[in-house]
Scaffold this active site. Structure first.
Site, PDB file in Angstrom:
ATOM      1  N   LYS A 116       0.834  -1.203   0.000  1.00  9.85           N
ATOM      2  CA  LYS A 116       0.000   0.000   0.000  1.00  9.85           C
ATOM      3  C   LYS A 116       0.869   1.254   0.000  1.00  9.85           C
ATOM      4  O   LYS A 116       0.662   2.174  -0.797  1.00  9.85           O
ATOM      5  CB  LYS A 116      -0.916   0.034   1.213  1.00  9.85           C
ATOM      6  CG  LYS A 116      -1.849   1.245   1.207  1.00  9.85           C
ATOM      7  CD  LYS A 116      -2.247   1.710   2.579  1.00  9.85           C
ATOM      8  CE  LYS A 116      -1.202   2.578   3.230  1.00  9.85           C
ATOM      9  NZ  LYS A 116      -1.676   3.277   4.430  1.00  9.85           N
ATOM     10  N   ASP A 134      -5.814   0.934   0.724  1.00  8.02           N
ATOM     11  CA  ASP A 134      -5.800   1.150   2.170  1.00  8.02           C
ATOM     12  C   ASP A 134      -7.121   0.659   2.740  1.00  8.02           C
ATOM     13  O   ASP A 134      -7.887  -0.022   2.057  1.00  8.02           O
ATOM     14  CB  ASP A 134      -5.549   2.629   2.495  1.00  8.02           C
ATOM     15  CG  ASP A 134      -6.635   3.536   1.949  1.00  8.02           C
ATOM     16  OD1 ASP A 134      -7.637   3.030   1.400  1.00  8.02           O
ATOM     17  OD2 ASP A 134      -6.495   4.772   2.070  1.00  8.02           O
TER      18      ASP A 134
END
Length: 203
Positions: A116, A134
């Site tokens: 991420k 996320d």
């Protein structure tokens, strides 16, 4: 297609996109490390405060860990993150001539950097076609039936299949704004949502 309709409506809702993001790769990298398990309303001012004192890779690499801790005290796991920030800065300085690497493989070598974080840097900082997943992206994508996954890495792969490549790097910012303001984790505002007529409401 359903996915195209979702993205189109998100763009209509947030035409300026995630406009407050600083596009500098190093700033993005440190900010995303700070954001782990921390709310955006804490991350953003904390990042600004940190960079107002230590504004470069070299300054961050040479900083005292206690000084970093004091500046980032409000974020979660601030002691661990303070040391990571210094370690990351030193590695970038020593191994990459002070320049943040622009590849997933190299970014993942940095301490505390997962997919991420790497994708946020690659997408926002280097304008690469990647999907940063996320908690907002993972939650909303599943809630709206775009994907059916249990882990963020799975969500990234499945979203790549249903989204146009030109939308990949923007979907994080759009869903972050949507997740903060409308499609919240608890108490989503379904009655005033622009997706109300198409969302399966998998809550």
């Amino acid at each position: 297609m359903y996915a195209e309709d979702v993205v189109s409506r998100l763009r209509e809702l947030y035409p300026r996109g995630y406009f407050h993001i600083n596009k500098d790769p190093f700033y993005l990298l440190i900010s995303t490390v700070l954001s782990q398990r921390t709310r955006d309303e804490v991350t953003i001012p904390t990042t600004q405060k940190l960079f107002s004192v230590f504004g470069t890779v070299q300054e961050m690499a040479e900083a005292d860990v206690d000084e970093i801790q004091e500046l980032i005290r409000e974020v979660g796991f601030y002691r661990v993150k303070a040391q990571r920030i210094i370690d990351i800065s030193r590695i970038i300085l020593q191994d990459y001539d002070g320049v943040v690497p622009d590849s997933m493989d190299e970014l993942l070598k940095l301490p505390g950097v997962g997919r991420k974080t790497a994708n946020c840097v690659l997408g926002y900082g280097f304008e690469q076609d990647v999907i940063a997943v996320d908690t907002h992206v993972h939650r909303i994508s599943n809630r709206m039936g775009l994907v059916e996954t249990s882990e963020p890495d799975e969500t990234e792969k499945e979203l790549e299949k249903v989204l146009s490549k030109e939308d990949w790097k923007d979907i994080n910012g759009l869903m972050v704004l949507f997740g903060q303001n409308v499609c919240r984790p608890v108490g989503p505002k379904c009655d005033e949502c622009i997706m109300d007529d198409i969302c399966p409401k998998i809550i």
